[in-house]
Write a protein that holds these residues in place. Structure first.
Motif, PDB file in Angstrom:
ATOM      1  N   PRO A  67     -35.307 -21.998  -2.456  1.00 37.67           N
ATOM      2  CA  PRO A  67     -33.939 -21.935  -2.971  1.00 37.67           C
ATOM      3  C   PRO A  67     -33.788 -22.727  -4.260  1.00 37.67           C
ATOM      4  CG  PRO A  67     -34.079 -23.510  -1.168  1.00 37.67           C
ATOM      5  CD  PRO A  67     -35.456 -22.955  -1.365  1.00 37.67           C
ATOM      6  N   ASN A  68     -32.806 -22.339  -5.094  1.00 38.15           N
ATOM      7  CA  ASN A  68     -32.539 -23.158  -6.273  1.00 38.15           C
ATOM      8  C   ASN A  68     -31.727 -24.381  -5.842  1.00 38.15           C
ATOM      9  OD1 ASN A  68     -29.877 -22.413  -5.967  1.00 38.15           O
ATOM     10  ND2 ASN A  68     -30.031 -20.744  -7.450  1.00 38.15           N
ATOM     11  N   LYS A  69     -31.429 -25.238  -6.796  1.00 37.56           N
ATOM     12  CA  LYS A  69     -30.833 -26.526  -6.457  1.00 37.56           C
ATOM     13  C   LYS A  69     -29.494 -26.374  -5.722  1.00 37.56           C
ATOM     14  CE  LYS A  69     -31.055 -30.992  -8.643  1.00 37.56           C
ATOM     15  NZ  LYS A  69     -30.949 -31.789  -9.849  1.00 37.56           N
ATOM     16  N   ALA A  70     -28.654 -25.484  -6.251  1.00 44.08           N
ATOM     17  CA  ALA A  70     -27.326 -25.319  -5.667  1.00 44.08           C
ATOM     18  C   ALA A  70     -27.430 -24.793  -4.238  1.00 44.08           C
ATOM     19  CB  ALA A  70     -26.506 -24.364  -6.528  1.00 44.08           C
ATOM     20  N   LYS A  71     -28.289 -23.795  -4.078  1.00 45.18           N
ATOM     21  CA  LYS A  71     -28.472 -23.186  -2.760  1.00 45.18           C
ATOM     22  C   LYS A  71     -29.010 -24.214  -1.768  1.00 45.18           C
ATOM     23  CE  LYS A  71     -29.120 -19.974   0.295  1.00 45.18           C
ATOM     24  NZ  LYS A  71     -27.994 -19.368   0.990  1.00 45.18           N
ATOM     25  N   ARG A  72     -29.952 -25.023  -2.271  1.00 47.95           N
ATOM     26  CA  ARG A  72     -30.572 -26.032  -1.417  1.00 47.95           C
ATOM     27  C   ARG A  72     -29.519 -27.024  -0.920  1.00 47.95           C
ATOM     28  NH1 ARG A  72     -34.969 -28.720  -4.761  1.00 47.95           N
ATOM     29  NH2 ARG A  72     -33.370 -30.295  -5.063  1.00 47.95           N
ATOM     30  N   GLN A  73     -28.660 -27.426  -1.845  1.00 43.63           N
ATOM     31  CA  GLN A  73     -27.623 -28.377  -1.473  1.00 43.63           C
ATOM     32  C   GLN A  73     -26.667 -27.749  -0.459  1.00 43.63           C
ATOM     33  OE1 GLN A  73     -27.946 -31.556  -2.409  1.00 43.63           O
ATOM     34  NE2 GLN A  73     -26.340 -31.876  -0.870  1.00 43.63           N
TER      35      GLN A  73
ATOM     36  N   LEU B 259     -33.142 -32.566  14.396  1.00 38.74           N
ATOM     37  CA  LEU B 259     -33.890 -32.367  13.153  1.00 38.74           C
ATOM     38  C   LEU B 259     -34.708 -31.071  13.230  1.00 38.74           C
ATOM     39  CD1 LEU B 259     -34.783 -33.206  10.376  1.00 38.74           C
ATOM     40  CD2 LEU B 259     -36.472 -34.725  11.392  1.00 38.74           C
ATOM     41  N   ALA B 260     -35.317 -30.833  14.404  1.00 43.28           N
ATOM     42  CA  ALA B 260     -36.116 -29.611  14.556  1.00 43.28           C
ATOM     43  C   ALA B 260     -35.236 -28.385  14.361  1.00 43.28           C
ATOM     44  CB  ALA B 260     -36.788 -29.587  15.923  1.00 43.28           C
ATOM     45  N   LEU B 261     -34.056 -28.418  14.958  1.00 43.20           N
ATOM     46  CA  LEU B 261     -33.131 -27.296  14.826  1.00 43.20           C
ATOM     47  C   LEU B 261     -32.625 -27.202  13.388  1.00 43.20           C
ATOM     48  CD1 LEU B 261     -32.242 -25.288  16.887  1.00 43.20           C
ATOM     49  CD2 LEU B 261     -30.263 -26.701  17.431  1.00 43.20           C
ATOM     50  N   GLY B 262     -32.316 -28.355  12.808  1.00 43.17           N
ATOM     51  CA  GLY B 262     -31.824 -28.383  11.429  1.00 43.17           C
ATOM     52  C   GLY B 262     -32.866 -27.840  10.463  1.00 43.17           C
ATOM     53  N   ARG B 263     -34.123 -28.253  10.660  1.00 44.34           N
ATOM     54  CA  ARG B 263     -35.179 -27.770   9.775  1.00 44.34           C
ATOM     55  C   ARG B 263     -35.307 -26.253   9.880  1.00 44.34           C
ATOM     56  NH1 ARG B 263     -41.392 -29.597  10.585  1.00 44.34           N
ATOM     57  NH2 ARG B 263     -41.298 -27.943  12.129  1.00 44.34           N
ATOM     58  N   ALA B 264     -35.166 -25.742  11.121  1.00 44.11           N
ATOM     59  CA  ALA B 264     -35.245 -24.291  11.309  1.00 44.11           C
ATOM     60  C   ALA B 264     -34.091 -23.599  10.589  1.00 44.11           C
ATOM     61  CB  ALA B 264     -35.233 -23.960  12.794  1.00 44.11           C
ATOM     62  N   LEU B 265     -32.890 -24.180  10.672  1.00 42.06           N
ATOM     63  CA  LEU B 265     -31.725 -23.536  10.052  1.00 42.06           C
ATOM     64  C   LEU B 265     -31.834 -23.503   8.539  1.00 42.06           C
ATOM     65  CD1 LEU B 265     -28.816 -24.876  12.253  1.00 42.06           C
ATOM     66  CD2 LEU B 265     -29.999 -22.683  12.344  1.00 42.06           C
ATOM     67  N   MET B 266     -32.574 -24.460   7.965  1.00 37.32           N
ATOM     68  CA  MET B 266     -32.732 -24.508   6.510  1.00 37.32           C
ATOM     69  C   MET B 266     -33.388 -23.241   5.964  1.00 37.32           C
ATOM     70  SD  MET B 266     -31.513 -27.310   5.127  1.00 37.32           S
ATOM     71  CE  MET B 266     -32.325 -27.463   3.540  1.00 37.32           C
ATOM     72  N   SER B 267     -34.132 -22.517   6.811  1.00 36.94           N
ATOM     73  CA  SER B 267     -34.795 -21.306   6.319  1.00 36.94           C
ATOM     74  C   SER B 267     -33.914 -20.079   6.523  1.00 36.94           C
ATOM     75  CB  SER B 267     -36.148 -21.119   7.016  1.00 36.94           C
ATOM     76  OG  SER B 267     -35.936 -20.766   8.362  1.00 36.94           O
TER      77      SER B 267
ATOM     78  N   GLY C 271     -43.702 -22.103   6.589  1.00 38.19           N
ATOM     79  CA  GLY C 271     -44.153 -21.111   5.623  1.00 38.19           C
ATOM     80  C   GLY C 271     -45.077 -21.632   4.542  1.00 38.19           C
ATOM     81  N   ILE C 272     -45.621 -22.846   4.722  1.00 41.73           N
ATOM     82  CA  ILE C 272     -46.581 -23.369   3.747  1.00 41.73           C
ATOM     83  C   ILE C 272     -47.959 -22.801   4.087  1.00 41.73           C
ATOM     84  CG2 ILE C 272     -47.666 -25.462   2.827  1.00 41.73           C
ATOM     85  CD1 ILE C 272     -45.096 -26.963   3.690  1.00 41.73           C
TER      86      ILE C 272
ATOM     87  N   ALA D 217     -36.759 -25.277   4.115  1.00 42.78           N
ATOM     88  CA  ALA D 217     -36.377 -24.154   3.256  1.00 42.78           C
ATOM     89  C   ALA D 217     -37.525 -23.684   2.379  1.00 42.78           C
ATOM     90  CB  ALA D 217     -35.192 -24.557   2.389  1.00 42.78           C
ATOM     91  N   PHE D 218     -38.740 -24.197   2.621  1.00 40.55           N
ATOM     92  CA  PHE D 218     -39.873 -23.904   1.730  1.00 40.55           C
ATOM     93  C   PHE D 218     -40.074 -22.401   1.510  1.00 40.55           C
ATOM     94  CE2 PHE D 218     -44.287 -23.191   0.628  1.00 40.55           C
ATOM     95  CZ  PHE D 218     -44.479 -24.121  -0.375  1.00 40.55           C
ATOM     96  N   SER D 219     -40.001 -21.629   2.597  1.00 42.35           N
ATOM     97  CA  SER D 219     -40.294 -20.194   2.470  1.00 42.35           C
ATOM     98  C   SER D 219     -39.238 -19.475   1.636  1.00 42.35           C
ATOM     99  CB  SER D 219     -40.387 -19.557   3.851  1.00 42.35           C
ATOM    100  OG  SER D 219     -39.174 -19.734   4.534  1.00 42.35           O
ATOM    101  N   LYS D 220     -38.069 -20.089   1.474  1.00 46.26           N
ATOM    102  CA  LYS D 220     -36.972 -19.444   0.738  1.00 46.26           C
ATOM    103  C   LYS D 220     -36.990 -19.781  -0.740  1.00 46.26           C
ATOM    104  CE  LYS D 220     -34.940 -16.780   3.220  1.00 46.26           C
ATOM    105  NZ  LYS D 220     -34.208 -16.622   4.396  1.00 46.26           N
TER     106      LYS D 220
END
Ligand SMILES: Nc1ncnc2c1ncn2[C@@H]1O[C@H](COP(=O)(O)OP(=O)(O)OP(=O)(O)O)[C@@H](O)[C@H]1O
Ligand SMILES: [Mg+2]
Lengths: 238, 351
Positions: A108-114, A146-154, B240-241, A103-106
């Motif tokens: 997100p704040n704490k709530a959104k991240r959770q 994990l790869a798919l999950g990491r992608a979905l985080m953005s 995006g880093i 989610a780095f590019s986004k």
């Protein structure tokens, strides 16, 4: 239906050797488009150039603007996301850290991240169980998740998947592909590269067949599936 | 050797270890994020020590001029690059980020230098004056060749070291300086065994900074982004880093660490414009013990280097550097023994 993503006459070279010779491709918002073709056809090369990892010639349009000149990170910030064949996970970091960095590019704040994390854990309960484990100690299937999950985080708008079922048992392949189709319902557009042509065509709306760096055929997935030429070349053995 | 002497030498060793700990962490950080072996680390430490000495002597620190020159060069380079690429909209940001922002610390330094300053203010000024130096240098030297091989980067780092010690001579002159100790006096740690407060302060500061460093890496998203870049560059880009941003951040942290090293070391060692190399090289031994990648092992390496240096200077003062550097041989042997058994083929490991 609006066009989200257009590739126009794209050429990609490795040094002096050109691997992709003028490919054009179009993707409507909310659709799944599959790209199939034999080994070495240039599918992975096409995706790498689309995200900006490889330099290319030609035009790439996303959401109405030309992104050909942008770097990888700028494309990611606009909502493109690639899960490459090699996955490129952060091996010596935990599953949780991998997801958070997704989610780095986004920012997100704490709530959104959770909320994002919960969403991914709901789709892949296995990742929740393993969240403190290092990514490089995961099984092959867990790594794909994990790869798919990491992608979905953005929360990507266009998700490009390079052989998401690579090396997976048939049952998990079905699971991954059904997840891919369910993403469409969330409004994610998907460019799907698959070795397994039949499965790819069954889960997509439209398909392109690549051969030696060129588009050999394209059309509705249903039509391609029953196309004799596709059948002979790729589906014959299935 | 008696127990008394051993205790005294151990305390000396810990003081040295405190220095090599900070420097070693800096070297590992830079290498893992950017693949640069940052040879000039010690030169930056010298700049902060000499800056503090100038401020204490109520003289105008030439560091201000150095930062101004570097900022000017960097802005010029950025502007030319952007104009060539036709990215005119990026111009104001580049001027702000590379020209104005690095000059901000110069203003208080300019206003306050030449007066009698409280010790903490002088130290603060010396630190903030040094912070912009490494990011600016790195933008000028390492950014354009960031895709080059590790060897090319190492050669550039070596050249940069010679350039910096030359600049040190030009800006600060050939005389040596020693700064005021922050604390005078001794405390009795054990019955009959007294330690100077200055040494305790040195070790304490170093430990606190190292702890802060670890926390920042483990707990913050930015710290994780730095680690991610070190672990997998392509993966980092895909989420995006930005490698250029992480590099600048890394160099800023390292500049600050080097600043602290200079300030901690200056009250106990006379610093000359060319004292930096040997500090950097000894920290490098600690970093090698950590395989240029592990922070905890680097910390152990720093303790080993500090202790060995202190005991070696007792046994044979002339040979102490030789003895410290020969620690490299067992360190490398152990390293290669273990790396033979791992199938990690990343090029960083093979250097
Ligand atoms: N790094 C590289 N350097 C040189 N040539 C490359 C490189 N990567 C790929 N190629 C060449 O480019 C062509 C296309 O490769 P690409 O990986 O895009 O194929 P693909 O369709 O993804 O194949 P597969 O189904 O096996 O994954 C191949 O001929 C390959 O040999
Ligand atoms: Mg491929």
């Amino acid at each position: 239906m609006t066009t989200l993503f257009t590739i126009d006459d794209l050429h990609v070279s490795y040094g002096k050797v050109e691997a992709v010779h003028g490919i054009s491709l179009e993707l409507d918002a909310g659709r799944i488009v599959s790209v199939i073709g034999p080994n070495g056809a240039g599918k992975s090369t096409l995706l790498s150039a689309a995200i900006g990892l490889l330099p290319s010639r030609g035009r790439i349009m996303f959401d109405g603007s030309d992104i050909s000149g942008l770097g990888v990170e700028d494309r990611v910030e606009r909502g493109l996301c690639l899960v490459p064949e090699t996955r490129e996970l952060f091996g010596e970091m935990s599953v949780l850290d991998n997801l958070l960095l997704g989610a780095f590019s986004k920012r997100p704040n704490k709530a959104k991240r959770q909320a994002l994390l919960d969403h991914v854990y709901k789709r892949f309960p296995r990742l929740a169980e393993r969240r403190h484990q290092h990514a490089d100690t995961l099984s092959g299937g867990e790594r794909q998740m994990l790869a798919l999950g990491r992608a979905l985080m953005s929360e990507p708008r266009l998700l490009m998947l390079d052989e998401p079922s690579l090396g997976l048992a048939p049952l998990i392949v079905q699971e991954i592909l059904s997840i891919v189709t369910s993403l469409r319902a969330d409004g994610v557009s998907i460019l799907l590269v698959e070795q397994n042509a039949l499965a790819a065509l069954e889960s997509s709306d439209y398909g392109y067949v690549l051969e030696s760096g060129e588009v050999a055929l394209h059309g509705d997935s249903q039509a391609l599936k029953s196309d004799e030429r596709v059948f002979e070349s790729y589906l014959g053995g299935v | 050797m008696t127990w008394d002497i051993a205790l005294i030498l151990s305390v000396d060793g810990l003081a040295g270890a405190a220095i090599y700990l900070l420097a070693g962490l800096g070297l590992v950080l830079v290498f893992s994020v950017t693949r640069v072996i940052f040879v000039p680390f010690g030169d930056i430490a010298v700049f902060s020590a000499l800056t503090l000495a100038y401020l204490e002597a109520q003289r105008f620190p030439p560091t201000i001029g150095l930062v101004a020159v570097l900022a000017g060069l960097t802005v010029a380079k950025e502007v030319v690059t952007l104009i060539r690429r036709g990215q005119f909209r990026e111009l104001p940001r580049a001027v702000l980020g590379w020209g104005i922002l690095p000059m901000v610390p110069c203003l208080p330094a300019f206003l306050l230098a030449g007066r009698e300053l409280p010790a903490l203010v002088a130290i603060g000024l010396a630190l903030i004056l040094v912070v912009p130096i490494v990011p600016l240098l790195a933008r000028l030297v390492f950014h354009p060749i960031s895709h080059a091989s590790t060897l090319v980067l190492l050669i550039a780092a070596l050249v940069l070291h010679f350039l910096l010690s030359g600049l040190g001579l030009l800006f600060f002159g050939p005389e040596g300086f020693r700064t005021q100790p922050f604390l005078n006096g001794m405390v009795e740690l054990l019955p009959g065994f007294r330690v100077s407060l200055q040494v305790l302060l040195m070790v304490g500061t170093s430990l606190a900074l190292a702890a802060l460093f670890f926390l920042a890496f483990e707990r913050t998203l930015v710290g994780k982004a730095l680690r991610a870049t070190a672990v997998n560059r392509v993966g980092a880009q895909l989420v995006g880093i930005r490698p250029a941003t992480t590099a600048t951040l890394t160099y800023t942290v390292v500049s600050l660490l080097a600043g602290f090293v200079g300030i901690l070391i200056a009250p106990s060692t006379t610093m000359y414009y060319d004292s930096g190399l040997i500090i950097g090289l000894k920290a490098f031994v600690a970093a090698i013990i950590g395989g240029l990648s592990s922070y905890p092992l680097t910390a152990l390496g720093a303790i080993a280097v500090g202790m060995l240096e202190s005991f070696a200077s007792f046994w044979n003062g002339a040979m102490k550097d030789v003895i410290v550097f020969s620690l490299l041989i067992p360190a490398l042997l152990v390293r290669s023994h273990f790396s033979n058994h791992s199938d990690d083929g990343s090029d960083e490991e093979e250097v």
